[in-house]
Design a protein around this motif. Structure first.
Motif: not given
Ligand SMILES: [Zn+2]
Length: 219
Positions: A103-121
């Protein structure tokens, strides 16, 4: 699988938020290793919303590993100095390369997750990550350990492994010297579980009798 070499930029050095442990709202779940002579650097408080999100995602496949990040707060009790994390949200990794072993955290998934955190949490942190081990049990593989040290290097960041087929779960937490035992996992505090009810279904954990302190932290 080339995305596995990308590392999150080290977070800005910050301090834990000073707060009391939410023990009065929680009940303790112990792993078989909580009584052993280990000193997890943080204790884990898991909100029900995050538990449900992880459980639903974990049950989405009994053949391939799925995972994501755990979002919440890193805190410290002023008097005791005890550190703890409160897991408030779980965010499934959307772009994860899924396979039965890796299971790999890709750069895309990490950018996406950071965006979600900034926006929602706003103001919350990635306090760890979770992934599943269908039919494999609760441990950290060499690859999991590598991933944890490279993507989640803060001492207080934790790794949750869930076995969805037989319903098992446990948190891997570093020791004070930074050591991470890949075989011995810890339980957690179920937040909002103080009314005697519980939604936790992981069969390898046992409810602590007094519901307050479990494991070796209670001298
Ligand atoms: Zn794994």
């Amino acid at each position: 699988m080339s995305g596995s070499g990308i590392r999150i930029a080290p977070p800005i050095m910050t301090q834990p938020r000073l707060a009391a442990k939410p023990l009065e709202n929680s009940q303790r779940w112990d792993s078989p290793h909580d009584d052993e002579d280990l000193q997890p650097i943080v204790s884990v408080f898991l909100n029900r919303a995050a538990y449900i999100r992880v459980s639903v995602h974990s049950c989405s496949s009994d053949t391939v590993e799925v995972g994501g990040v755990l979002v919440g707060e890193w805190c410290q009790e002023e008097q005791s100095g005890d550190e703890f994390v409160i897991v408030k949200h779980a965010l499934p990794a959307r772009h994860t390369l899924q396979g039965s072993v890796y299971l790999t955290f890709t750069q895309d998934s990490l950018v996406d997750l950071h965006d979600q955190i900034d926006q929602r949490f706003e103001g919350e942190k990635i306090v760890g990550w979770y992934h599943t081990h269908p039919r494999m049990g609760i441990f950290l593989s060499h690859y999991d350990t590598w991933l944890h040290q490279n993507f989640f290097p803060e001492p207080w960041q934790v790794a949750l492994v869930v076995e969805p087929v037989s319903s098992l779960g446990g948190f891997f937490v570093r020791q004070p010297d930074g050591d991470l035992d890949p075989a011995r996992y810890f339980g957690f505090y179920e937040v909002d579980g103080n009314d005697g009810s519980s939604i936790v279904r992981w069969q390898n954990l046992t409810q602590s009798k007094n519901g307050i302190e479990g494991g070796s932290t209670n001298e």
